[in-house]
Design an enzyme around this catalytic site. Sequence first.
Site, PDB file in Angstrom:
ATOM      1  N   ARG A 169       0.996  -1.100  -0.108  1.00  0.00           N
ATOM      2  CA  ARG A 169       0.079  -0.052  -0.171  1.00  0.00           C
ATOM      3  C   ARG A 169       0.735   1.283  -0.125  1.00  0.00           C
ATOM      4  NH1 ARG A 169      -5.083   1.361   3.611  1.00  0.00           N
ATOM      5  NH2 ARG A 169      -6.086  -0.090   2.076  1.00  0.00           N
TER       6      ARG A 169
ATOM      7  N   HIS B 201      -7.575   1.088  -6.230  1.00  0.00           N
ATOM      8  CA  HIS B 201      -7.876   0.182  -4.944  1.00  0.00           C
ATOM      9  C   HIS B 201      -8.458  -1.098  -5.438  1.00  0.00           C
ATOM     10  CE1 HIS B 201      -7.950  -1.304  -1.076  1.00  0.00           C
ATOM     11  NE2 HIS B 201      -8.545  -0.233  -0.456  1.00  0.00           N
TER      12      HIS B 201
ATOM     13  N   GLN C 282     -10.360  -3.902  -3.288  1.00  0.00           N
ATOM     14  CA  GLN C 282     -11.463  -3.536  -2.549  1.00  0.00           C
ATOM     15  C   GLN C 282     -12.663  -3.725  -3.470  1.00  0.00           C
ATOM     16  OE1 GLN C 282     -12.261  -1.795   0.752  1.00  0.00           O
ATOM     17  NE2 GLN C 282     -14.172  -2.746   0.004  1.00  0.00           N
TER      18      GLN C 282
ATOM     19  N   ASP D   7     -17.849   6.952  -0.759  1.00  0.00           N
ATOM     20  CA  ASP D   7     -16.633   6.641   0.017  1.00  0.00           C
ATOM     21  C   ASP D   7     -16.338   8.214   0.812  1.00  0.00           C
ATOM     22  OD1 ASP D   7     -14.070   5.890   0.946  1.00  0.00           O
ATOM     23  OD2 ASP D   7     -13.086   6.095  -0.939  1.00  0.00           O
TER      24      ASP D   7
ATOM     25  N   CYS E 250     -16.625   1.265   1.308  1.00  0.00           N
ATOM     26  CA  CYS E 250     -15.461   0.546   1.646  1.00  0.00           C
ATOM     27  C   CYS E 250     -14.860   0.615   3.197  1.00  0.00           C
ATOM     28  CB  CYS E 250     -14.113   0.786   0.672  1.00  0.00           C
ATOM     29  SG  CYS E 250     -13.689   2.468   0.669  1.00  0.00           S
TER      30      CYS E 250
ATOM     31  N   ARG F 193     -13.187  -8.691   2.077  1.00  0.00           N
ATOM     32  CA  ARG F 193     -11.893  -8.260   1.552  1.00  0.00           C
ATOM     33  C   ARG F 193     -11.003  -9.788   1.709  1.00  0.00           C
ATOM     34  NH1 ARG F 193      -9.999  -3.133   1.537  1.00  0.00           N
ATOM     35  NH2 ARG F 193      -8.040  -4.191   0.912  1.00  0.00           N
TER      36      ARG F 193
HETATM   37  N1   CP Z   1     -11.165  -0.146   2.855  1.00  0.00           N
HETATM   38  C1   CP Z   1      -9.999  -0.309   3.226  1.00  0.00           C
HETATM   39  O1   CP Z   1      -8.947  -0.293   2.334  1.00  0.00           O
HETATM   40  O2   CP Z   1      -9.765  -0.079   4.490  1.00  0.00           O
HETATM   41  P1   CP Z   1      -8.182   0.291   5.288  1.00  0.00           P
HETATM   42  O3   CP Z   1      -7.705   1.422   4.732  1.00  0.00           O
HETATM   43  O4   CP Z   1      -8.590  -0.034   6.645  1.00  0.00           O
HETATM   44  O5   CP Z   1      -7.295  -1.006   4.979  1.00  0.00           O
END
Ligand code: CP
Length: 308
Positions: free
Chosen positions: A107, A134, A137, A225, A266, A294
């Site tokens: 990430r 992403h 997700q 979001d 998400c 997830r």
């Molecule tokens: N939705 C998501 O990626 O959550 P986090 O940022 O907690 O990993």
Amino acid sequence: MQSFLDIHTTDAADLRQMIDGARAMKDARAGQPKGAPDAEQPLANRMVALIFEKPSTRTRISFDVGIRQMGGQTMVLSGADMQLGHGETIADTARVLSRYVDLIMIRTFEEQTLLEMAEYADVPVINGLTNRTHPCQIMADVMTYEEHRGPIAGKKVVWSGDGNNVFASFAHAAGQFGFDLTFTGPETLDPEKVWLDHAAEKGHPITIDRNPERAFAGADLVVTDTWVSMHDPQSARERRHNQLRAYQVNERLMAHAKPDALFMHCLPAHRDDEATSEVMDGPHSVIFDEAENRLHAQKAIVRWCLGV
Ligand code: CP
């Protein structure tokens, strides 16, 4: 062995195989304690590096738990604690990590970091979120829609709010899974055109409608979001709130969607900003199934990457 970098760069048949595989793995674990190993252990003796240059709850824990359930081992690493955060190049980091681990999940901020990691690593790399996309997700979101309502192909999906990195992966998924995507939000926060082009090329052009009532009409799935993403400056908060207020997902707007429409977010959410608690905790909401999925979707992605 192959990297999972984006939805639009992954073969549609492979994406379908991952969604179906994720559902099968979820079904196979029904009723099991969270820490119980899967009946199959495809990751036995495999080591996975999970690198986070940004905060995470769901991505961090779901990858870690899922890999352990499949018999693998994990190292959860903060970019700031690695030499990566102190000037070592991405290319050198990728080459070194490839000597220790079988898979890298990262990430990060810039998409270029992810792409360089994949270019120089000898092992698969998974995109755990960048400022631009992403994909993990949205794999969970497609899985969640289908387990509740059947195939997503041909359904009307409405995104309300900011045309951000999560929207980008929805736009990529529209072309790959064949659903109709509508974006409703202010022009100032429109998604990048290049994200829309893929869906159009695949025969599923994305509709942009500034009027949220009209956009929500007949929706099968409504998604939103946070209004201020991790990479947005906090100084933009008030301006963004003013621009996005009309696009808050609330019961009034949800009344324009189909009666059996689903609502997804998400997470993490800023309750009563982008969506009201009435919607988040209401009958349309599947946000916690979405969070759980997830885990299952990423297990399928990891297996696909490693070919196991
Ligand atoms: N939705 C998501 O990626 O959550 P986090 O940022 O907690 O990993």
